[in-house]
Write a protein that holds these residues in place. Sequence first.
Motif, PDB file in Angstrom:
ATOM      1  N   LYS A 123       0.823  -1.208   0.000  1.00 14.89           N
ATOM      2  CA  LYS A 123       0.000   0.000   0.000  1.00 14.89           C
ATOM      3  C   LYS A 123       0.858   1.258   0.000  1.00 14.89           C
ATOM      4  CE  LYS A 123      -3.534  -0.188   2.850  1.00 14.89           C
ATOM      5  NZ  LYS A 123      -4.327  -0.413   4.091  1.00 14.89           N
ATOM      6  N   ARG A 124       0.375   2.275  -0.688  1.00  9.78           N
ATOM      7  CA  ARG A 124       1.056   3.566  -0.704  1.00  9.78           C
ATOM      8  C   ARG A 124       0.519   4.495   0.388  1.00  9.78           C
ATOM      9  NH1 ARG A 124       1.954   5.349  -7.028  1.00  9.78           N
ATOM     10  NH2 ARG A 124       2.743   3.348  -7.773  1.00  9.78           N
ATOM     11  N   ALA A 180      -5.354  -2.180  -5.526  1.00 10.43           N
ATOM     12  CA  ALA A 180      -4.754  -0.897  -5.889  1.00 10.43           C
ATOM     13  C   ALA A 180      -5.806   0.207  -5.934  1.00 10.43           C
ATOM     14  CB  ALA A 180      -4.045  -1.014  -7.240  1.00 10.43           C
ATOM     15  N   ILE A 181      -6.995  -0.116  -6.439  1.00 10.03           N
ATOM     16  CA  ILE A 181      -8.073   0.875  -6.499  1.00 10.03           C
ATOM     17  C   ILE A 181      -8.517   1.264  -5.091  1.00 10.03           C
ATOM     18  CG2 ILE A 181     -10.466   1.273  -7.205  1.00 10.03           C
ATOM     19  CD1 ILE A 181      -9.879  -0.542  -9.632  1.00 10.03           C
ATOM     20  N   ASP A 206      -6.647   1.210  -2.478  1.00 10.44           N
ATOM     21  CA  ASP A 206      -5.560   2.036  -1.952  1.00 10.44           C
ATOM     22  C   ASP A 206      -5.665   3.454  -2.502  1.00 10.44           C
ATOM     23  OD1 ASP A 206      -3.223   2.545  -0.506  1.00 10.44           O
ATOM     24  OD2 ASP A 206      -1.936   2.044  -2.203  1.00 10.44           O
ATOM     25  N   GLU A 207      -5.993   3.571  -3.779  1.00  6.41           N
ATOM     26  CA  GLU A 207      -6.163   4.885  -4.406  1.00  6.41           C
ATOM     27  C   GLU A 207      -7.315   5.649  -3.741  1.00  6.41           C
ATOM     28  OE1 GLU A 207      -6.888   6.802  -8.873  1.00  6.41           O
ATOM     29  OE2 GLU A 207      -7.017   4.646  -8.547  1.00  6.41           O
ATOM     30  N   GLY A 213      -6.236   7.081  -0.556  1.00  9.24           N
ATOM     31  CA  GLY A 213      -5.497   8.323  -0.754  1.00  9.24           C
ATOM     32  C   GLY A 213      -6.413   9.506  -0.958  1.00  9.24           C
TER      33      GLY A 213
END
Length: 419
Positions: free
Chosen positions: A123-124, A188-189, A191-192, A195
Motif C-alpha cells: 500500500k502507498r 490498488a483501487i 488504496d487509491e 489516498g
Amino acid sequence: MDLINQFIENYKKKFNYYESVGRLAAGQLEAILRSSGIRAIVTYRAKNPGRLKSKVLRRNAKRPVPYKNMKEIYEDIADLCGVRVSLYFPGDRLQADQLIRDQFHILESKQFPEQSKPPTYNKRFSGYWANHYRVYLREEFAQPSEKRYCRARIEIQVASVLMHAWSEVEHDLIYKPLQGTLSEEELAILDELNGLVLAGEIALERLQAAGNERIRSKNAVFDNQYELASYLYNYLSSNFRTEDIELRMGNIELLFRLLLNLKLLDVKHMGPILKSVKFEKDKRNISQQIIDQIISGNEKRYLAYQSLRAAVSDQDEERREAISSFFSQWVPLEALLNRTTKRSSRSLSVFNINALKRLNLLDRESLNQIAFLRKMRNALIHDIEVPEAAYIRELGNEAQVLREKLANVLEPEKQAEKE
C-alpha cells in the motif's frame, strides 16, 4: 457447530437487549457531542446474527483450542453492540476522546493506523484512521430502568465521515469477500480511494481552520453552538497550556442559548468576558465558569440562566423555590463583593477570595463564610450538588445577614445615606 448454532440462537433472543444498549449509548453520545459543539453523525447497531455466525466460525477456526461454551464466545466477541461516531471534522477526534472517557467506563481503547500487521498488498497510503473504544455505560448516568444495560460491552468507533465510508467498503470487500480474494488491481483501487479520502480529510481540516479564522474577526457573530465551540477551543488552546487547564467544555449549547438571550453573541462581547475569567480547577467545567462570569451580580442575567436551566433540570418544585429564594439573597451580596474588588483592580469584575484578602477589610470568619456560600452557589446554579430545600433556605438567610453586615464595612457611605 452445535455449540455455535446454540450461541446464535441464544443471541437472537438477546438481540433486542443489545439493540437497546446501542440506542441508549448512541443517544448519550449524540447529546454530549451536540452540547459540546462537535458536529457528528451518531449511529448504532446490534450485530446481525448471520454476520455474527460467520465471524464466530472464522475466529473459532483460528483458535488453538475451539470454544468450549457460550460464555467463552460472548467474552471473545466484543462488538455485539456497536456505536459509530462520524465526525464532520477529523480534527475533533481529541475532543471526542475526552467526552467518551468522561461519559463511559473505558475497558480498552485503540488508535489506528496500526503497524503490527503487514499488508498483503504494498500500500502507498496509511489506511484506516480512527479511534476505537470498548466501554460500559456508567451506572450514574443511567435511569433505574436502564441499569441492566450497564453490563453489556459496547464498541465505539470514532472517525471522519469520509473515513467511515471508505472503511465500510474496504472491510466488506477484503474481510467479507463474496466472490473470492481481491485481485491486485482491486486492491490498488482501494488504496487509491484511501489516498483520496486522506486528501479529503486534509481538505476538511483546512475548511475547519478557515472557519475558525473567520469567527476570530472582531465583527464575527456566532450563528450556532458549533462556531462558539470552535472559538472557545482555539482561545483556550492559544492562551493556556493543557497542563494548566482541563479542556472539559461542558454544555456549550446552553451557553450559546444564554448568550442569545442576552444578545451577546459576537466576538466583541465574548473576548472581554474570556479575558476576565480566571479558569479555576474546580468542579465547574469551562462553560459553567464562563456563565458565572456573565451572570455574576446581575439579577436579570441570573433569572435568564435559571429559566434556561429549568427546562433541562429535574429538580422538584420545593427545591426550585428554595434555590430561587437563595439567589434573591446571594445576588446582592455578590454584587457588593464585585464592586469592592472592582475598585481595587479594574481587571476584575467578579470577586475572588484572594482579592478580598488583599484589601484587609474583612475578618477571617467573614472570608470563610463568603468562600463557603460561593461554593454552594456554584453547586446550586449548575446542579453539581443540591441539598434539601430547608438547608438551601438557611443558606439564603445566611447570605442576607452577611450582606447587611458587610455593607456597613465595605460601603459605609451608602449606609450613611440610607440612614
